[in-house]
Motif scaffolding. Structure first.
Motif, PDB file in Angstrom:
ATOM      1  N   ASN A 123       0.845  -1.184   0.000  1.00 50.69           N
ATOM      2  CA  ASN A 123       0.000   0.000   0.000  1.00 50.69           C
ATOM      3  C   ASN A 123       0.888   1.244   0.000  1.00 50.69           C
ATOM      4  OD1 ASN A 123      -1.705   2.130   0.701  1.00 50.69           O
ATOM      5  ND2 ASN A 123      -3.034   0.791   1.914  1.00 50.69           N
ATOM      6  N   PRO A 124       0.691   2.154  -0.962  1.00 46.24           N
ATOM      7  CA  PRO A 124       1.570   3.340  -1.028  1.00 46.24           C
ATOM      8  C   PRO A 124       1.472   4.215   0.216  1.00 46.24           C
ATOM      9  CG  PRO A 124      -0.233   3.489  -2.633  1.00 46.24           C
ATOM     10  CD  PRO A 124      -0.283   2.123  -2.051  1.00 46.24           C
ATOM     11  N   LYS A 125       0.357   4.104   0.946  1.00 44.88           N
ATOM     12  CA  LYS A 125       0.190   4.926   2.142  1.00 44.88           C
ATOM     13  C   LYS A 125       0.931   4.352   3.355  1.00 44.88           C
ATOM     14  CE  LYS A 125      -4.332   5.059   2.027  1.00 44.88           C
ATOM     15  NZ  LYS A 125      -5.688   5.223   2.536  1.00 44.88           N
ATOM     16  N   ALA A 126       1.408   3.098   3.247  1.00 48.86           N
ATOM     17  CA  ALA A 126       1.989   2.400   4.392  1.00 48.86           C
ATOM     18  C   ALA A 126       3.156   3.175   4.991  1.00 48.86           C
ATOM     19  CB  ALA A 126       2.456   1.013   3.975  1.00 48.86           C
ATOM     20  N   LEU A 127       3.261   3.134   6.322  1.00 50.45           N
ATOM     21  CA  LEU A 127       4.416   3.740   6.979  1.00 50.45           C
ATOM     22  C   LEU A 127       5.608   2.813   6.772  1.00 50.45           C
ATOM     23  CD1 LEU A 127       2.958   4.933  10.407  1.00 50.45           C
ATOM     24  CD2 LEU A 127       3.184   6.205   8.274  1.00 50.45           C
ATOM     25  N   VAL A 128       6.719   3.387   6.335  1.00 49.80           N
ATOM     26  CA  VAL A 128       7.893   2.562   6.065  1.00 49.80           C
ATOM     27  C   VAL A 128       9.020   2.990   6.993  1.00 49.80           C
ATOM     28  CG1 VAL A 128       9.504   1.790   4.303  1.00 49.80           C
ATOM     29  CG2 VAL A 128       7.179   2.424   3.653  1.00 49.80           C
ATOM     30  N   GLY A 129       9.664   2.021   7.600  1.00 49.47           N
ATOM     31  CA  GLY A 129      10.784   2.331   8.480  1.00 49.47           C
ATOM     32  C   GLY A 129      11.809   1.228   8.424  1.00 49.47           C
ATOM     33  N   LYS A 130      12.981   1.466   9.034  1.00 51.10           N
ATOM     34  CA  LYS A 130      14.007   0.423   9.062  1.00 51.10           C
ATOM     35  C   LYS A 130      13.998  -0.319  10.388  1.00 51.10           C
ATOM     36  CE  LYS A 130      17.271   1.105   5.501  1.00 51.10           C
ATOM     37  NZ  LYS A 130      17.036   2.459   4.940  1.00 51.10           N
ATOM     38  N   ARG A 131      13.696   0.430  11.464  1.00 50.10           N
ATOM     39  CA  ARG A 131      13.608  -0.230  12.757  1.00 50.10           C
ATOM     40  C   ARG A 131      12.648   0.532  13.652  1.00 50.10           C
ATOM     41  NH1 ARG A 131      17.999  -0.899  17.560  1.00 50.10           N
ATOM     42  NH2 ARG A 131      16.572  -1.959  18.974  1.00 50.10           N
ATOM     43  N   TRP A 132      11.406   0.065  13.670  1.00 52.98           N
ATOM     44  CA  TRP A 132      10.402   0.744  14.473  1.00 52.98           C
ATOM     45  C   TRP A 132      10.745   0.601  15.952  1.00 52.98           C
ATOM     46  CZ3 TRP A 132       8.019   4.039  11.801  1.00 52.98           C
ATOM     47  CH2 TRP A 132       7.530   3.765  10.515  1.00 52.98           C
ATOM     48  N   GLY A 133      10.505   1.675  16.688  1.00 53.68           N
ATOM     49  CA  GLY A 133      10.745   1.639  18.126  1.00 53.68           C
ATOM     50  C   GLY A 133       9.761   2.533  18.845  1.00 53.68           C
ATOM     51  N   MET A 134       9.819   2.531  20.165  1.00 57.28           N
ATOM     52  CA  MET A 134       8.857   3.306  20.943  1.00 57.28           C
ATOM     53  C   MET A 134       9.521   3.841  22.201  1.00 57.28           C
ATOM     54  SD  MET A 134       5.253   2.063  22.541  1.00 57.28           S
ATOM     55  CE  MET A 134       4.345   1.681  21.065  1.00 57.28           C
ATOM     56  N   VAL A 135       9.220   5.086  22.518  1.00 56.52           N
ATOM     57  CA  VAL A 135       9.630   5.633  23.809  1.00 56.52           C
ATOM     58  C   VAL A 135       8.373   5.785  24.658  1.00 56.52           C
ATOM     59  CG1 VAL A 135      10.526   7.652  25.009  1.00 56.52           C
ATOM     60  CG2 VAL A 135      11.632   6.854  22.919  1.00 56.52           C
ATOM     61  N   ILE A 136       8.444   5.298  25.884  1.00 51.97           N
ATOM     62  CA  ILE A 136       7.302   5.416  26.785  1.00 51.97           C
ATOM     63  C   ILE A 136       7.671   6.439  27.858  1.00 51.97           C
ATOM     64  CG2 ILE A 136       5.832   4.190  28.434  1.00 51.97           C
ATOM     65  CD1 ILE A 136       6.291   1.680  26.765  1.00 51.97           C
ATOM     66  N   ASP A 137       7.023   7.603  27.809  1.00 52.48           N
ATOM     67  CA  ASP A 137       7.339   8.680  28.736  1.00 52.48           C
ATOM     68  C   ASP A 137       6.456   8.541  29.974  1.00 52.48           C
ATOM     69  OD1 ASP A 137       7.873  10.974  30.090  1.00 52.48           O
ATOM     70  OD2 ASP A 137       7.774  12.286  28.324  1.00 52.48           O
ATOM     71  N   MET A 138       7.024   7.955  31.027  1.00 53.49           N
ATOM     72  CA  MET A 138       6.227   7.668  32.225  1.00 53.49           C
ATOM     73  C   MET A 138       5.758   8.939  32.918  1.00 53.49           C
ATOM     74  SD  MET A 138       5.803   4.495  32.234  1.00 53.49           S
ATOM     75  CE  MET A 138       4.938   4.449  33.780  1.00 53.49           C
ATOM     76  N   LYS A 139       6.472  10.079  32.650  1.00 53.17           N
ATOM     77  CA  LYS A 139       6.056  11.346  33.284  1.00 53.17           C
ATOM     78  C   LYS A 139       4.697  11.784  32.761  1.00 53.17           C
ATOM     79  CE  LYS A 139      10.683  13.138  34.003  1.00 53.17           C
ATOM     80  NZ  LYS A 139      11.753  13.675  33.168  1.00 53.17           N
ATOM     81  N   LYS A 140       4.424  11.447  31.511  1.00 57.22           N
ATOM     82  CA  LYS A 140       3.161  11.893  30.908  1.00 57.22           C
ATOM     83  C   LYS A 140       2.048  10.862  31.043  1.00 57.22           C
ATOM     84  CE  LYS A 140       5.333  14.721  27.341  1.00 57.22           C
ATOM     85  NZ  LYS A 140       5.680  14.687  25.921  1.00 57.22           N
ATOM     86  N   LEU A 141       2.388   9.701  31.598  1.00 59.39           N
ATOM     87  CA  LEU A 141       1.377   8.638  31.668  1.00 59.39           C
ATOM     88  C   LEU A 141       0.709   8.611  33.038  1.00 59.39           C
ATOM     89  CD1 LEU A 141       2.748   5.389  30.009  1.00 59.39           C
ATOM     90  CD2 LEU A 141       0.724   6.666  29.365  1.00 59.39           C
ATOM     91  N   ASN A 142      -0.582   8.516  33.044  1.00 56.07           N
ATOM     92  CA  ASN A 142      -1.253   8.230  34.303  1.00 56.07           C
ATOM     93  C   ASN A 142      -2.054   6.954  34.138  1.00 56.07           C
ATOM     94  OD1 ASN A 142      -3.536   8.884  32.853  1.00 56.07           O
ATOM     95  ND2 ASN A 142      -3.527  10.999  33.570  1.00 56.07           N
ATOM     96  N   GLU A 143      -2.644   6.486  35.225  1.00 56.48           N
ATOM     97  CA  GLU A 143      -3.294   5.175  35.176  1.00 56.48           C
ATOM     98  C   GLU A 143      -4.440   5.145  34.186  1.00 56.48           C
ATOM     99  OE1 GLU A 143      -3.811   2.779  38.447  1.00 56.48           O
ATOM    100  OE2 GLU A 143      -2.124   3.588  39.611  1.00 56.48           O
ATOM    101  N   PRO A 188       3.090   1.739  38.394  1.00 51.78           N
ATOM    102  CA  PRO A 188       2.806   0.843  37.271  1.00 51.78           C
ATOM    103  C   PRO A 188       3.490   1.302  35.987  1.00 51.78           C
ATOM    104  CG  PRO A 188       0.879   2.163  37.793  1.00 51.78           C
ATOM    105  CD  PRO A 188       1.946   2.576  38.754  1.00 51.78           C
ATOM    106  N   PHE A 189       4.103   0.393  35.291  1.00 56.81           N
ATOM    107  CA  PHE A 189       4.754   0.666  34.010  1.00 56.81           C
ATOM    108  C   PHE A 189       4.006  -0.071  32.908  1.00 56.81           C
ATOM    109  CE2 PHE A 189       8.982   2.731  34.296  1.00 56.81           C
ATOM    110  CZ  PHE A 189       8.906   3.094  35.628  1.00 56.81           C
TER     111      PHE A 189
END
Lengths: 258, 132, 395
Positions: free
Chosen positions: A42-62, A116-117
């Motif tokens: 699909n031409p709209k597909a997101l393309v990457g070489k190595r998908w990753g994620m940062v989880i910012d615990m300061k901004k997360l609440n339960e 909680p994480f």
């Protein structure tokens, strides 16, 4: 020429084996007409070489964490099995001392210990689960996602033994009766296969970010770790982050800001 | 003949086992030949009632096609199929095939039952909700 | 030669029927598991392998241990083992069949098992294990059956079989090393992540295998006209003794490394097995029973006088076999999963259907063993009695 029973059986047996061998050789050597059929990304597909994620615990609440868990489990038809023994989960919360065993100290505040994480599959760059799978049912895609092919999984659970993050769940029985509300756009699983988070590969394919990222109010940052210009790399440059059990060398693609 | 009765008994048992499928079916109503229906609302709406490939091709090759599709989608990440006519389709059993063929009982099961095959597609892929 | 298994005494047939009944019960339980899924077992998200994989691991060892008989006989020309090498090979055959069945009953999607061949994956130890096990099964059937056939005809085995026997000897340790690699290459499972695993696997296998053969030999002496030979039995007891000492030593090395280094992750599983953690003590009795049995068996096997007593030896051999089964067939697998990756403790205990299925597989193994032994012993009785007309063959 006369042959005795023993000879006859030998010749008959050998012929059967040779016949079956030739047949399967033919099937392997003569590919079907589908080899030539055209498929596209699909031409709209997101393309990457190595998908990753940062989880910012300061901004997360339960509340936000619950939203992340709920949306993921709802759109992926993850069954809600109360019995801990057969529990299935793709993304869930663990307290700091259990999510990062060995990192806690006796003088740490109870608040952090019990905090909680959000935990999910780490989409390791060097995934042990992929290394051990005897059928390539779990494999690493070109974009770094550790993927599950449910059609191929034989349910040996070697990957569950290999994963140091407890990210994998097994369908100990038919999950269908435990799904409250089915998402008609996504399949369920059947009994006897292993499942886990797939970084919403089905959403990336149509140009959407993972569902948890979308509902996280910016606390989860998703992007291409291989692209130095990406937002996720900027966040990683600007913050001190930790990863779960990085000493094991699996090279997780999930980072936590505390 | 040595052990004559043993030999004859053996032959009778062998014949019994070999002809079991026929004997088992005696007196049972035969399964009617399948008549798959394509009269779903979705198909009725179409100007030209046509599947993604020709009818004869789909009849004989749909299982091979689905097998290729799942590898292509899950393993290679290619989700768009270009038909011989050059049209593009999203390769999805649940979201493409079954959107038109929403009558699984009539369209899939009838033939599958007739030839006694049980594909396990529906253990995972959710079938469209049908009345009745 | 198989026709020899069709003529037997009343005792023989009762034993066969008993085994068939156990197999039947196991089969019915398996149908239940097949329908419902592996949820009928005691395994869980946290302890995702259990009794089945434990039995598999233990039996690979028993299969490999045939080499302790075959090697001295063929490579060192140790004549006393001439009469029993076939017993070792047939134990290997039935054990490998059981191993394969235990893997099979452990699969969530057993009908897809051929995916392993359809999509061969050399980097997976599981794939390698399948390859080496199939090869070992083939080699043992070939060598055992052919040599026995030659013996029946009263001719020496043709020279072409020799290379196969040598290959089988080298192959035997490999199957168990590969099985150890299943465990010892996994990051984050501290109880398994140790290089001594393969060595401990081999030593415990070479202790438990001969122990089983001693028990079998003592039974054969009693119930058939075939005598495996007292000296052969004594030699097997010595083999078992040495390897049991090595096994205990290897285990203690592991305990030392874990506790002197005091790395929590390495201590937890051992603490869990011997004392329990946070009140979770289900496996404690098993570990201590195993320890006590080894403690009793070891002196009997070591002290020549005790070893020379038929009854004491029989007891010691059975104790060795059971003790190592408790260690390798149950606690080894569970110990790797407790505590789980989150350092939480979830325990495991097999359920009734799970135990019945496991018993059923053991039943199949013993059924195959019985048939093969019946053939072998009938051949040997014929040969020996035709030639000498007495119980002992003159080597």
């Amino acid at each position: 020429m006369s042959i005795d029973r023993r000879e006859f059986l030998k010749i008959a047996g050998a012929s059967v084996i040779a016949g079956l061998g030739c047949l399967s050789a033919f099937e392997i050597l003569l590919p079907g007409q589908f080899e030539a059929s055209q498929v596209l990304r699909n031409p709209k597909a997101l393309v990457g070489k190595r998908w990753g994620m940062v989880i910012d615990m300061k901004k997360l609440n339960e509340e936000t964490m619950k939203k992340c868990v709920d949306i993921c489990h709802r759109i992926h038809n993850v069954p809600d099995i109360k019995n801990l023994k057969e529990e299935i989960k793709w993304i869930w919360t663990e307290t700091f001392e259990h999510a990062f065993p060995g990192q806690e100290s006796e003088y740490m505040s109870e608040e952090i210990k019990e905090m909680p994480f959000l935990v999910l599959c780490n989409q390791c760059d060097n995934p042990p689960c992929v290394r051990v799978c005897p059928t390539k049912a779990t494999f690493k895609r070109e974009d770094g996602i550790v993927m599950m092919d449910m059609h191929r999984c034989i349910g040996c659970r070697f990957c569950m033994a290999a994963c140091p993050f407890g990210a994998r769940s097994f369908n100990w029985r038919d999950p269908r009766p435990f799904i409250k509300e089915e998402n008609m756009e996504y399949p369920t699983r059947m009994k006897g296969v292993v499942e886990k988070c797939t970084f919403c590969y089905e959403r990336l394919a149509v140009g959407l970010k993972p569902a948890c990222v979308e509902v996280s109010n910016g606390a989860l940052i998703f992007g291409d770790l291989a692209d130095p210009e990406s937002e996720i790399r900027r966040v990683l440059r600007e913050h001190y982050t930790i990863r779960r059990k990085s000493e094991l060398g699996t090279n997780p693609s999930l980072y936590y800001i505390i | 003949m040595y052990d004559g009765w043993k030999v004859i008994l053996g032959i009778i048992i062998f014949l019994g086992i070999a002809t079991f499928p026929i004997l088992y079916d005696i007196g049972k109503a035969s399964v009617p030949p399948p008549e798959p229906k394509i009269d779903t609302p979705e198909i009725q709406k179409m100007a030209e009632k046509k599947c993604i490939e020709s009818k004869s091709f789909m009849k004989t090759e749909h299982m091979v096609m689905l097998d290729n599709w799942r590898d292509s989608v899950v393993r290679e990440g290619n989700r768009i199929y270009i038909s011989t006519e050059g049209k593009e389709y999203d390769m999805s059993l649940q979201n493409t095939c079954m959107k038109c063929h929403s009558n699984k009982k009539k369209f899939c099961d009838e033939c599958h039952n007739y030839v006694a095959v049980k594909p396990y597609c529906w253990d995972c892929h959710i079938e469209p909700k049908e009345e009745g | 030669m198989l026709e020899l298994a069709l003529k037997g005494s009343r005792k023989y047939w009762s034993w066969v029927i008993f085994l068939l009944a156990i197999i039947g019960a196991g089969f019915i339980s398996y149908l239940y598991q097949f329908r419902v899924g592996l949820g009928i077992t005691g395994m869980s998200r946290d302890v995702s392998w259990g009794l089945y994989i434990g039995q598999f691991t233990y039996l690979v060892g028993v299969a490999a241990s045939a080499v302790t008989i075959v090697l001295p006989y063929y490579l060192h020309n140790y004549k006393k083992y001439g009469r029993i090498s076939i017993l070792g090979e047939f134990v290997a055959v039935s054990s490998v069949v059981m191993c394969m069945l235990f893997i099979f009953v452990d699969l969530g999607q057993p009908l897809r098992v051929l995916n392993v061949l359809l999509h061969p994956t050399p980097n997976s130890v599981m794939f390698f294990d399948m390859v080496v096990l199939s090869g070992y099964l083939f080699l043992n059937i070939l060598c055992g059956w052919y040599v026995l056939g030659a013996e029946r005809k009263g001719v020496p085995p043709a020279p072409w079989i020799k290379p196969f026997i040598i290959i089988a000897i080298c192959w035997a340790p490999s199957i168990h090393i590969v099985t150890a690699f299943l465990y010892q290459g996994l990051p984050g499972r501290h109880y398994w992540l140790t290089a001594i695993m393969a060595a401990k696997f081999l030593s415990s296998a070479f202790a438990s295998g001969p122990a089983l053969l001693i028990v079998i030999s003592l039974i054969l002496r009693k119930f058939t006209r075939f005598d495996p030979g007292w000296e052969a039995i004594q030699t097997m007891a010595k083999t078992s003794a040495y390897f049991l000492i090595a096994t205990v030593a290897f285990y203690l090395f592991e305990v030392f490394t874990s506790f002197y280094s005091s790395i929590p992750g390495h201590m937890y599983p051992i603490k869990y097995l011997f004392t329990g953690i946070e009140g979770h003590t289900r496996l404690v009795p098993i570990m201590w029973l195993s320890t006590v049995l080894v403690g009793v068996a070891l002196p009997i096997l070591i002290i020549p006088k005790a070893r020379g007593n038929e009854r004491a030896l029989g007891f010691a051999a059975a104790a060795t076999f059971i003790a190592l089964w408790l260690e390798k067939g149950i606690s080894l697998v569970v110990g790797g999963f407790v505590p789980n990756p989150f350092e939480r403790v979830f325990e495991y205990w097999p359920t009734l259907p799970e135990v019945l299925i496991a018993l059923g597989v053991w039943g199949i193994g013993f059924f195959i063993l019985t048939i093969l032994y019946k053939v072998a012993i009938s051949v040997k009785e014929e040969v020996i009695f035709d030639k000498y007309g007495e119980k002992q063959v003159k080597a």
